[in-house]
Design an enzyme around this catalytic site. Structure first.
Site, PDB file in Angstrom:
ATOM      1  N   LEU A 229     -47.702  48.070 -80.751  1.00  0.00           N
ATOM      2  CA  LEU A 229     -46.487  48.877 -80.936  1.00  0.00           C
ATOM      3  C   LEU A 229     -45.951  48.477 -82.296  1.00  0.00           C
ATOM      4  O   LEU A 229     -45.961  47.280 -82.636  1.00  0.00           O
ATOM      5  CB  LEU A 229     -45.451  48.545 -79.858  1.00  0.00           C
ATOM      6  CG  LEU A 229     -45.677  49.113 -78.453  1.00  0.00           C
ATOM      7  CD1 LEU A 229     -44.558  48.670 -77.516  1.00  0.00           C
ATOM      8  CD2 LEU A 229     -45.766  50.639 -78.466  1.00  0.00           C
ATOM      9  N   ASP A 230     -45.472  49.433 -83.070  1.00  0.00           N
ATOM     10  CA  ASP A 230     -44.990  49.054 -84.400  1.00  0.00           C
ATOM     11  C   ASP A 230     -43.695  48.255 -84.289  1.00  0.00           C
ATOM     12  O   ASP A 230     -43.047  48.244 -83.234  1.00  0.00           O
ATOM     13  CB  ASP A 230     -44.887  50.282 -85.309  1.00  0.00           C
ATOM     14  CG  ASP A 230     -43.776  51.218 -84.919  1.00  0.00           C
ATOM     15  OD1 ASP A 230     -42.612  50.804 -84.963  1.00  0.00           O
ATOM     16  OD2 ASP A 230     -44.074  52.381 -84.574  1.00  0.00           O
ATOM     17  N   ILE A 231     -43.334  47.614 -85.371  1.00  0.00           N
ATOM     18  CA  ILE A 231     -42.203  46.674 -85.334  1.00  0.00           C
ATOM     19  C   ILE A 231     -40.901  47.337 -84.885  1.00  0.00           C
ATOM     20  O   ILE A 231     -40.084  46.712 -84.205  1.00  0.00           O
ATOM     21  CB  ILE A 231     -42.043  45.963 -86.709  1.00  0.00           C
ATOM     22  CG1 ILE A 231     -40.963  44.893 -86.649  1.00  0.00           C
ATOM     23  CG2 ILE A 231     -41.753  46.957 -87.831  1.00  0.00           C
ATOM     24  CD1 ILE A 231     -41.019  43.870 -87.759  1.00  0.00           C
TER      25      ILE A 231
END
Ligand code: URA
Length: 240
Positions: free
Chosen positions: A104-106
């Site tokens: 999952l992106d930041i």
């Protein structure tokens, strides 16, 4: 290699049911060991024997662990970040070595599985298995039918057109629209890029489920062990 143990003991420990309940399952012919119908009193080696209940693998290896984390915003999914930002492994801080399944992106929060189960990791991350992942995206502006149709049928991105997705408007919110999007692929920042492509940038993104595993009431930064039943359903949807 472990000492062989009685099947009912191994399955009771895996949380499938009491020893008595497991005996009933054996008598009913519902259990198989390495593809053969199990016998009462049979012993198995949990580290290498494959046990199935009603045709689905049961996670019996004593050292396999599976967690569901509600990844908070501001945390990276990689194990080691060159920029020294906090990682999901620091959030869970487990003694046992585990790794995140996919990314999952930041800026994105939500459901993330952490495990030391290599086979399941392979199956959940390999595109050919097409496990559905559902996101709630708060998109800027009023998402109309045209944008919704584009999101559903496929958006042209710089790495190719997106696969068909299930989309629906959940509600209109101040300055935006809450849209539920279910994808079977997982490209880098895909939902955000899809939002940009249809003119509705994503303001907040939460992954609410991975296949049959939902985030439920898990709070950001919290995590829990998956139950044996949940692991079995993951095995089932991935065909393991
Ligand atoms: N889509 C995104 O934009 N980000 C994620 O982390 C996952 C899907």
């Amino acid at each position: 290699m472990n000492e062989p143990e009685r099947l009912q003991k191994v399955l009771a420990r895996a949380g499938v049911g009491s020893r008595r309940a497991v005996e009933t399952m054996i008598e009913a012919g519902r259990l198989k060991v390495n593809g053969q119908v199990a016998r009462l009193g049979q012993r198995v080696d949990p580290s290498k024997d494959k046990v199935e209940l009603d045709g689905s693998s049961v996670p019996v290896a004593v050292d396999l662990v599976h967690y569901l984390l509600h990844k908070p915003v501001g945390v990276v999914t990689t194990a080691d970040d060159p920029e020294d930002r906090p990682t999901v492994l620091e959030v869970v801080d487990l003694e046992r070595r585990v790794w995140p399944v996919g990314r999952l992106d930041i800026d994105t929060e939500g459901a993330l599985i952490l495990t030391n189960d290599g086979e399941l990791t392979q199956a959940l991350t390999h595109p050919s298995f097409k496990v559905e992942k559902t996101y709630l995206a708060d998109m800027k502006g009023s998402v109309g039918n045209r944008a919704l149709r584009l999101l559903a049928t496929g958006v042209e991105l710089d790495d190719g057109k997106t696969q068909p997705a299930a989309v629906r408007i959940v509600e209109r919110v101040a300055g935006g629209t809450l849209v539920e999007i279910t994808l079977t692929e997982g490209r880098n920042r895909q939902v955000r890029r899809m939002g940009d492509a249809v003119g509705h940038p994503v303001r907040r993104l939460v992954r609410v489920s991975i296949g049959p595993i939902g985030l439920g009431r898990l709070k950001p930064g919290s995590f829990r062990r998956l139950s044996p039943e949940e692991v079995m359903t993951l095995y089932r949807v991935t065909g393991l």
